[in-house]
Motif scaffolding. Structure first.
Motif, PDB file in Angstrom:
ATOM      1  N   LYS A  35       5.414   7.656 -15.181  1.00 49.78           N
ATOM      2  CA  LYS A  35       5.662   8.040 -13.786  1.00 49.78           C
ATOM      3  C   LYS A  35       6.415   6.986 -12.971  1.00 49.78           C
ATOM      4  O   LYS A  35       7.145   7.329 -12.058  1.00 49.78           O
ATOM      5  N   TYR A  36       6.241   5.689 -13.307  1.00 55.85           N
ATOM      6  CA  TYR A  36       6.735   4.644 -12.421  1.00 55.85           C
ATOM      7  C   TYR A  36       7.862   3.855 -13.096  1.00 55.85           C
ATOM      8  O   TYR A  36       7.768   3.464 -14.264  1.00 55.85           O
ATOM      9  N   THR A  37       8.926   3.619 -12.338  1.00 55.11           N
ATOM     10  CA  THR A  37      10.040   2.854 -12.868  1.00 55.11           C
ATOM     11  C   THR A  37       9.657   1.391 -12.973  1.00 55.11           C
ATOM     12  O   THR A  37       8.674   0.935 -12.360  1.00 55.11           O
ATOM     13  N   LYS A  38      10.454   0.651 -13.734  1.00 58.76           N
ATOM     14  CA  LYS A  38      10.195  -0.776 -13.879  1.00 58.76           C
ATOM     15  C   LYS A  38      10.267  -1.473 -12.520  1.00 58.76           C
ATOM     16  O   LYS A  38       9.454  -2.355 -12.216  1.00 58.76           O
ATOM     17  N   GLU A  39      11.211  -1.050 -11.674  1.00 62.31           N
ATOM     18  CA  GLU A  39      11.353  -1.663 -10.350  1.00 62.31           C
ATOM     19  C   GLU A  39      10.109  -1.439  -9.501  1.00 62.31           C
ATOM     20  O   GLU A  39       9.622  -2.363  -8.843  1.00 62.31           O
ATOM     21  N   GLU A  40       9.583  -0.211  -9.530  1.00 61.45           N
ATOM     22  CA  GLU A  40       8.370   0.089  -8.766  1.00 61.45           C
ATOM     23  C   GLU A  40       7.200  -0.743  -9.281  1.00 61.45           C
ATOM     24  O   GLU A  40       6.410  -1.280  -8.501  1.00 61.45           O
ATOM     25  N   TYR A  41       7.096  -0.831 -10.607  1.00 59.17           N
ATOM     26  CA  TYR A  41       5.995  -1.592 -11.190  1.00 59.17           C
ATOM     27  C   TYR A  41       6.084  -3.064 -10.815  1.00 59.17           C
ATOM     28  O   TYR A  41       5.104  -3.690 -10.417  1.00 59.17           O
ATOM     29  N   GLU A  42       7.283  -3.646 -10.923  1.00 61.44           N
ATOM     30  CA  GLU A  42       7.449  -5.071 -10.627  1.00 61.44           C
ATOM     31  C   GLU A  42       7.184  -5.356  -9.156  1.00 61.44           C
ATOM     32  O   GLU A  42       6.602  -6.386  -8.806  1.00 61.44           O
ATOM     33  N   ASP A  43       7.621  -4.423  -8.267  1.00 62.85           N
ATOM     34  CA  ASP A  43       7.347  -4.598  -6.844  1.00 62.85           C
ATOM     35  C   ASP A  43       5.841  -4.612  -6.587  1.00 62.85           C
ATOM     36  O   ASP A  43       5.318  -5.446  -5.834  1.00 62.85           O
ATOM     37  N   ALA A  44       5.141  -3.659  -7.197  1.00 70.48           N
ATOM     38  CA  ALA A  44       3.692  -3.579  -7.019  1.00 70.48           C
ATOM     39  C   ALA A  44       3.014  -4.829  -7.561  1.00 70.48           C
ATOM     40  O   ALA A  44       2.101  -5.384  -6.938  1.00 70.48           O
ATOM     41  N   LYS A  45       3.461  -5.269  -8.734  1.00 71.97           N
ATOM     42  CA  LYS A  45       2.864  -6.440  -9.358  1.00 71.97           C
ATOM     43  C   LYS A  45       3.013  -7.675  -8.478  1.00 71.97           C
ATOM     44  O   LYS A  45       2.063  -8.443  -8.276  1.00 71.97           O
TER      45      LYS A  45
END
Length: 491
Positions: A35-45
């Motif tokens: 569901k989540y792009t790498k960019e979304e994941y890295e931002d959240a992280k």
């Protein structure tokens, strides 16, 4: 909330106040969890790592854990969506998508005091045409008169201090303090003329500050801003008046000569709460706010048919793991023996405010009067409600456009203050008003006019304030005075 990010970053360890993020989550077709792009994941992280680092710093040292809850920002400055945030619904959806479910207290705080979309920061909630509720002072000026008499007799019993401050928390339109001062100043002039009175208003809303200034001050007395960022003016009774954002700006008089008379009317019921459910003998799970589309609004609008107009996008869910806030119920013996499955509401803000109020009492003078609705013999369980156009709705309906309120835990307020002050009450509003003499005042007002319509209005206002079926029973009066004080009138 930190635990809830497992749905995005599944392997987290927590030991000796050290958090470590480990191993990337599974991904499919280039998307984490599908569901989540790498960019979304890295931002959240990155946001989570920053929050964890800040929290680790804040919880170290000699601090009361309650003072540190919610001190780190629960919301990112920006979300993964490139769309413009135009209301709190978009804001919450974006936030939850990025960081997972959010605490109920964080949700409430943003709904009520967000600088752009908050309920209290963007409107006058007591406007007779557009507001969502009406308070006792708006129903009849006699309510404020009775409080003015109470403060006057308290001042007399404390050897008439020549310097005093009236401090009101959450003063609304200023109606209550206006009616109190009308009565207090009238009475005090008859017995003593050399008393210096200063007014302090704890008010975060710029909209309401202006309304208070219009009511309490002459137009010729300018509404100014001080170097500290406060607002100030002079009342129509020639009292200095100052507006402050929080109680932290109030400086205590170390000489004990200035008596602080504190007023809190329908203030505690609007403070953010945390909600918990007991899982076993020693485990509490926090109820957090999740986002799902078209959750049925069980309350609806009273007197109307259920329609999709009242469906909501947010709801409470049980956190799968303990959160940092899960420690709060464990700190009090009050909740230890409650049965498994019990749901409770705790308001850390209320504890901080009531302690600040009681600390402003001097050894021989000062008084705190808390008037609100709530429970006395039990812990609030599921009292969060929304108020919209004078009707009850889901607290998750139209975030920022709906007033939120909870039952005040008077039992906890008493428990916290009884060792530091002389506690009187809580007593039902109807009983308190009758004890102080509202019946005689209403009779006097009715006899002062021959207009039957005016007489009916006076009587109806009296019934609304005092009847058990209306406001007389659900609202309570609680007084805190210096240790050793005799029982004041009304109680």
């Amino acid at each position: 909330m930190i635990r809830s990010i497992r749905k995005y970053i599944p392997k987290q360890c927590f030991h000796s106040s050290v958090f470590q993020l480990q191993q990337l989550p599974p991904h499919k077709d280039g998307l984490y969890f599908g569901k989540y792009t790498k960019e979304e994941y890295e931002d959240a992280k990155k946001i989570i790592q920053d929050q964890i680092s800040k929290l680790e710093t804040e919880i170290k040292g000699d601090y009361n854990i309650r003072e540190n809850i919610d001190k780190f920002k629960p919301f990112p400055e920006t979300g993964p969506s490139t769309g413009k945030i135009s209301n709190l619904t978009d804001f919450f959806k974006n936030t939850i998508k990025l960081t997972g479910p959010i605490s109920l207290s964080a949700f409430m705080r943003q709904c009520l005091t967000h600088p752009e979309f908050g309920y209290y920061t963007t409107r006058d909630p007591l406007n007779l045409k557009t507001g969502d509720f009406i308070t006792s002072p708006e129903i009849s000026s006699v309510f404020g008169e009775m409080l003015g008499i109470w403060y006057f007799t308290t001042w007399q019993s404390q050897n008439r201090p020549k310097q005093m401050r009236f401090i009101e928390f959450g003063p609304g339109k200023g109606t209550l303090i206006n009616d109190i001062l009308l009565t207090f100043n009238k009475l005090i002039r008859k017995v003593q003329g050399d008393v210096k009175i200063k007014i302090i208003m704890i008010e975060a809303s710029n909209v309401l500050r202006k309304e208070q200034w219009k009511l309490l001050c002459e137009e010729s007395n300018a509404f100014e801003t001080t170097e500290e960022g406060f607002n100030r003016s002079v009342t129509k009774w020639n009292n200095d008046i100052v507006w402050m954002d929080t109680e932290k700006s109030i400086k205590k008089d170390e000489t004990g000569q200035i008596a602080n008379y504190i007023i809190s009317h329908e203030f505690f019921d609007a403070l953010p709460i945390k909600s918990f459910i007991k899982q076993d003998d020693n485990t509490w799970r926090e109820l957090v706010v999740e986002n799902s589309e078209l959750v049925e609004n069980k309350l609806g609008i009273e007197g109307s048919e259920e329609t999709k107009d009242f469906d909501v996008d947010f709801h409470l869910t049980i956190s799968p793991k303990e959160t940092p806030s899960s420690m709060i119920p464990k700190l009090s013996k009050r909740y230890k023996d409650l049965p498994v499955g019990t749901r409770i509401e705790i308001c850390p803000d209320a504890e901080l405010y009531i302690m600040k109020m009681v600390q402003l009492l001097n050894e021989n003078n000062g008084a705190v009067l808390v008037v609100d609705y709530g429970t006395t013999a039990s812990v609030p369980e599921n009292s969060l409600r929304g108020i919209y156009k004078h009707k009850f709705v889901s607290p998750f309906y139209k975030p920022g456009d709906v007033d939120l309120s909870i039952d005040v835990d008077f039992g906890n307020l008493v428990k916290l203050t009884e060792s530091l002050s002389q506690v009187f009450g809580p007593l039902n509003q109807g009983d308190w008003l009758h004890n102080i003499g509202i019946g005689y005042r209403i009779d006097q007002l009715i006899k002062s006019t021959t207009d039957e319509s005016k007489q009916d209005k006076i009587y109806e206002s009296y019934k609304r304030l005092t009847d058990d079926e209306q406001m007389g029973k659900i609202y309570k009066f609680l007084a805190l005075l210096p240790k050793g004080s005799k029982k004041p009138i009304g109680f």
